[in-house]
Write a protein that holds these residues in place. Structure first.
Motif, PDB file in Angstrom:
ATOM      1  N   LEU A   1      80.147  18.820  21.637  1.00  0.00           N
ATOM      2  CA  LEU A   1      81.252  18.926  22.608  1.00  0.00           C
ATOM      3  C   LEU A   1      80.947  18.202  23.913  1.00  0.00           C
ATOM      4  CD1 LEU A   1      82.139  22.673  22.056  1.00  0.00           C
ATOM      5  CD2 LEU A   1      83.603  20.723  21.517  1.00  0.00           C
ATOM      6  N   LEU A   2      79.734  18.355  24.415  1.00  0.00           N
ATOM      7  CA  LEU A   2      79.407  17.735  25.707  1.00  0.00           C
ATOM      8  C   LEU A   2      79.275  16.216  25.587  1.00  0.00           C
ATOM      9  CD1 LEU A   2      76.880  20.304  27.248  1.00  0.00           C
ATOM     10  CD2 LEU A   2      79.248  19.935  27.887  1.00  0.00           C
ATOM     11  N   GLU A   3      79.351  15.712  24.336  1.00  0.00           N
ATOM     12  CA  GLU A   3      79.300  14.255  24.155  1.00  0.00           C
ATOM     13  C   GLU A   3      80.625  13.718  23.619  1.00  0.00           C
ATOM     14  OE1 GLU A   3      75.924  13.903  21.604  1.00  0.00           O
ATOM     15  OE2 GLU A   3      74.496  14.403  23.200  1.00  0.00           O
TER      16      GLU A   3
ATOM     17  N   SER B   1      82.470  18.963  31.758  1.00  0.00           N
ATOM     18  CA  SER B   1      82.521  20.422  31.717  1.00  0.00           C
ATOM     19  C   SER B   1      83.811  20.955  32.343  1.00  0.00           C
ATOM     20  CB  SER B   1      81.295  21.048  32.377  1.00  0.00           C
ATOM     21  OG  SER B   1      81.196  20.620  33.701  1.00  0.00           O
TER      22      SER B   1
ATOM     23  N   PHE C   1      86.393  20.560  29.706  1.00  0.00           N
ATOM     24  CA  PHE C   1      86.173  21.575  28.685  1.00  0.00           C
ATOM     25  C   PHE C   1      86.730  22.935  29.135  1.00  0.00           C
ATOM     26  CE2 PHE C   1      83.510  24.593  26.393  1.00  0.00           C
ATOM     27  CZ  PHE C   1      83.799  24.174  25.102  1.00  0.00           C
TER      28      PHE C   1
ATOM     29  N   PRO D   1      78.258  37.013  23.757  1.00  0.00           N
ATOM     30  CA  PRO D   1      78.756  35.667  24.035  1.00  0.00           C
ATOM     31  C   PRO D   1      78.061  34.589  23.201  1.00  0.00           C
ATOM     32  CG  PRO D   1      78.172  36.822  26.044  1.00  0.00           C
ATOM     33  CD  PRO D   1      77.660  37.641  24.920  1.00  0.00           C
TER      34      PRO D   1
ATOM     35  N   TYR E   1      78.011  30.304  22.851  1.00  0.00           N
ATOM     36  CA  TYR E   1      78.458  29.048  23.452  1.00  0.00           C
ATOM     37  C   TYR E   1      78.316  27.942  22.414  1.00  0.00           C
ATOM     38  CZ  TYR E   1      78.823  31.672  27.675  1.00  0.00           C
ATOM     39  OH  TYR E   1      79.197  32.616  28.589  1.00  0.00           O
ATOM     40  N   PRO E   2      79.439  27.509  21.844  1.00  0.00           N
ATOM     41  CA  PRO E   2      79.393  26.551  20.739  1.00  0.00           C
ATOM     42  C   PRO E   2      78.908  25.185  21.211  1.00  0.00           C
ATOM     43  CG  PRO E   2      81.642  26.869  21.451  1.00  0.00           C
ATOM     44  CD  PRO E   2      80.814  27.825  22.249  1.00  0.00           C
ATOM     45  N   ARG E   3      78.207  24.498  20.329  1.00  0.00           N
ATOM     46  CA  ARG E   3      77.657  23.199  20.669  1.00  0.00           C
ATOM     47  C   ARG E   3      78.500  22.076  20.077  1.00  0.00           C
ATOM     48  NH1 ARG E   3      73.762  20.141  19.090  1.00  0.00           N
ATOM     49  NH2 ARG E   3      73.610  21.165  17.089  1.00  0.00           N
TER      50      ARG E   3
ATOM     51  N   ASN F   1      72.031  16.653  29.059  1.00  0.00           N
ATOM     52  CA  ASN F   1      71.200  16.663  27.846  1.00  0.00           C
ATOM     53  C   ASN F   1      69.844  16.008  28.113  1.00  0.00           C
ATOM     54  OD1 ASN F   1      72.819  17.911  25.685  1.00  0.00           O
ATOM     55  ND2 ASN F   1      74.272  16.292  26.216  1.00  0.00           N
TER      56      ASN F   1
ATOM     57  N   LYS G   1      77.068  25.828  30.653  1.00  0.00           N
ATOM     58  CA  LYS G   1      76.976  24.450  30.172  1.00  0.00           C
ATOM     59  C   LYS G   1      75.593  24.205  29.549  1.00  0.00           C
ATOM     60  CE  LYS G   1      77.676  19.776  31.934  1.00  0.00           C
ATOM     61  NZ  LYS G   1      77.910  18.976  33.137  1.00  0.00           N
TER      62      LYS G   1
ATOM     63  N   LEU H   1      73.738  26.328  28.114  1.00  0.00           N
ATOM     64  CA  LEU H   1      73.645  27.021  26.824  1.00  0.00           C
ATOM     65  C   LEU H   1      74.353  26.245  25.713  1.00  0.00           C
ATOM     66  CD1 LEU H   1      74.014  30.804  27.740  1.00  0.00           C
ATOM     67  CD2 LEU H   1      71.950  29.458  27.352  1.00  0.00           C
ATOM     68  N   MET H   2      75.184  25.277  26.095  1.00  0.00           N
ATOM     69  CA  MET H   2      75.855  24.448  25.097  1.00  0.00           C
ATOM     70  C   MET H   2      75.013  23.240  24.707  1.00  0.00           C
ATOM     71  SD  MET H   2      79.700  24.722  26.621  1.00  0.00           S
ATOM     72  CE  MET H   2      80.416  23.483  25.559  1.00  0.00           C
TER      73      MET H   2
ATOM     74  N   GLY I   1      79.028  38.792  30.986  1.00  0.00           N
ATOM     75  CA  GLY I   1      78.954  37.941  29.801  1.00  0.00           C
ATOM     76  C   GLY I   1      77.792  36.964  29.840  1.00  0.00           C
TER      77      GLY I   1
ATOM     78  N   ALA J   1      74.388  36.952  27.575  1.00  0.00           N
ATOM     79  CA  ALA J   1      74.071  35.800  26.723  1.00  0.00           C
ATOM     80  C   ALA J   1      72.648  35.319  26.997  1.00  0.00           C
ATOM     81  CB  ALA J   1      75.069  34.674  26.980  1.00  0.00           C
TER      82      ALA J   1
ATOM     83  N   GLN K   1      70.086  37.680  25.593  1.00  0.00           N
ATOM     84  CA  GLN K   1      70.007  37.592  24.135  1.00  0.00           C
ATOM     85  C   GLN K   1      69.165  36.390  23.694  1.00  0.00           C
ATOM     86  OE1 GLN K   1      73.966  37.530  22.557  1.00  0.00           O
ATOM     87  NE2 GLN K   1      73.212  36.969  20.539  1.00  0.00           N
TER      88      GLN K   1
ATOM     89  N   LEU L   1      84.172  28.182  33.888  1.00  0.00           N
ATOM     90  CA  LEU L   1      83.751  27.731  35.222  1.00  0.00           C
ATOM     91  C   LEU L   1      83.992  28.771  36.320  1.00  0.00           C
ATOM     92  CD1 LEU L   1      84.850  23.971  35.298  1.00  0.00           C
ATOM     93  CD2 LEU L   1      82.537  24.872  35.211  1.00  0.00           C
TER      94      LEU L   1
END
Lengths: 80, 441
Positions: free
Chosen positions: A30-32, A37, A40, A62, A64-66, B196, B219, B221-222, B244, B248, B251, B383
């Motif tokens: 997603l971030l690519e 953000s 998103f 929670p 957070y999908p990648r 990244n 962000k 965590l993604m 939340g 997270a 965890q 956000l």
């Protein structure tokens, strides 16, 4: 669901002057994908308007999908 | 000499300890102190003077801070992101006598030159607020007000490597720099802005301590790499930490100590919450074991009375008779807990970036196709908040085209995060009983 998400991504990219990568599939990170953000966050807010729910505010644990595939799965899992 | 300055703190740390790590190399405490001493030697004119540090690299900034804390009368820290116009204005407003834009060159001597003072005083650190209302405000700090929540355990400090994800010229970034320097930890400074790449660099450098806003944590965590970081210390600050994101992080990093800090450029670092729950304990209000005196005003504003408040006129106007500073943050009490609701002024916090709704409204109102507009924050699970505009169009017509035109108009004049994330067209704008527009948060 996936088509609706992709369509919303395209709308947001157009509104925000962003360019999505030419090929998007389930494994796209997603971030690519071309959305930043902020884009998103707008995607999640727009989908809430369209679908009537925001899975990320509904989760007990929670996630957070990648990738796009993971993102779609989250929406499918929480669909009313 | 001044009894306590950044350099005197560094004297207590083993000189062969690494303190800065960046793609250009590794720097020990000794090397940092030597570089700072050379800088002092090279620029004797800074002694007792007001100096502006403008847009230096993180490494240069840290060297200058070590060199000039306890040596200059004041240091004004201005990030590179400010325009030259704003920078010049702030340099003048702070009465700076010398200005550095790089450490490679001698500083520029500015017009304003006060009578020299021979006695060295503790240095005033002057920071610019990141608010978007017109021009930034200057807030005066000292090493003490900036490092109040810093844990200074030099023997434990050696076990930590902090990753720097913030601009070190800003309050939040400076906190990370000071936490790391004062406790003898390593500070890892990435050179790339891409998240990244930063996370990969942190992973290679074995970063085990990170401080970021809740939005930036979401962000992070993604990204794939974040899960590989051996995090032992996780700090959240800059916006409201909700349950939340705290859950997270707990965890994914069960071994890490997770704290959220309440701090602002205006109030300085005030308190840290360590129990993994959003908000803070009610028993801290009006006494108890509170890290700082806390009250809740009749209007539900959080009021603070730290041992030492920063100076400046802006702060002075917000202090009540008992010496409590109105933080302008709204809170609510639920059971034994106090929760943050957002800014009383309606300022919207988009992932740590503050947006003044009036500024956005004024910008949109410039358009002849717009009759009126109200801007407010909408809760965002990503956000924290997003900017939403409700627009009353001046006449019938294509709404899609008008929306596009508004977005273009805003984007050309404001930062990305100020541009409305959503635009809705309405027939009437909401007003409350007092005739003032209602800001829905």
């Amino acid at each position: 669901m996936k088509e609706k998400i992709l369509e919303t991504m395209r709308e947001i990219a157009a509104d925000s002057d962003l360019t999505l990568v030419s090929h998007i599939d389930d494994s796209t990170v997603l971030l690519e994908s071309g959305l930043d953000s902020l884009g998103f966050a707008i995607l999640v807010a727009s989908l809430e308007e369209k679908l009537g729910y925001d899975p990320f505010s509904m989760m007990d644990e929670p996630v957070y999908p990648r990738t796009l595939g993971e993102f779609v799965a989250v929406y499918e899992r929480f669909a009313p | 000499m001044i009894k306590e300055s950044l350099d005197t703190f560094l004297q207590d740390i083993a000189s062969d300890r690494t303190c800065l790590v960046s793609p250009s190399g590794v720097i020990t405490v000794r090397e940092l102190r030597e570089a700072a001493q050379q800088l002092v030697k090279k620029t004797p004119s800074i002694k007792g003077r007001a100096v502006a540090l403008c847009g230096l690299t993180p490494h240069e900034l840290i060297t200058a801070l070590v060199a000039f804390d306890g040596y200059a009368r004041s240091m004004l820290l201005l990030p590179a992101s400010l325009s030259e116009e704003v920078t010049t204005m702030l340099v003048n407003a702070a009465g700076c006598e010398w200005r550095f834009d790089s450490l490679k060159e001698q500083p520029a001597r500015l017009n304003e030159h006060k009578e020299g003072c021979s006695e060295l005083q503790p240095t005033t650190w002057i920071l610019a607020t990141s608010g978007t209302t017109g021009t930034p405000k200057l807030i005066e700090h000292s090493l003490e007000t900036l490092s109040r929540t810093v844990k200074r355990n030099v023997s434990r400090g050696g076990e930590y490597t902090w990753g720097l994800v913030y601009d070190p010229f800003r309050f939040a970034g400076l906190q990370v720099v000071l936490q790391s320097l004062l406790s003898g930890s390593q500070l890892c400074i990435p050179s790339e802005r891409d998240i990244n790449t930063q996370v990969r660099y942190f992973s290679d450098s074995r970063v085990n301590a990170l401080s970021a806003t809740p939005s930036l944590w979401r962000k992070l965590l993604m990204t794939e790499g974040i899960h590989h970081l051996p995090l032992r210390q996780i700090t959240l600050g800059g916006e409201i930490a909700d349950q939340g994101i705290l859950d997270a992080l707990k965890q994914i990093f069960p071994q890490a100590r997770i704290i959220h800090i309440y701090a602002s450029t205006e109030a300085g670092a005030a308190f840290a919450v360590q129990d993994g729950r959003a908000g803070f304990p009610l028993e801290w209000v009006d006494g108890g074991d509170a890290p700082v005196h806390i009250r809740i005003s009749e209007r539900n504003h959080l009021m603070l009375k730290p041992a030492q408040l920063p100076g400046g006129e802006e702060i002075h106007n917000r202090i009540d008779r008992d010496g409590y500073l109105d933080t302008q943050d709204m809170v609510k009490v639920e059971g034994e807990r106090v929760f943050f609701l957002g800014r009383a002024s309606g300022v919207i916090n988009v992932g740590g970036n503050k947006v003044n709704p009036e500024e956005v409204e004024n910008c949109i109102r410039e358009m002849s196709d717009v009759a009126d507009v109200v801007v407010f924050g909408k809760k965002s699970s990503m956000l924290g908040q997003l900017v939403v505009a409700e627009v009353l169009a001046a006449h019938d017509g294509d709404r899609t085209e008008l929306k596009k035109a508004i977005l273009q108009h805003c984007r050309a004049r404001m930062e990305n995060w100020q541009v409305p994330a959503m635009i809705k067209f309405v027939n009437t704008l909401a007003e409350n009983a007092a005739g003032k527009r209602e800001r829905i948060n």
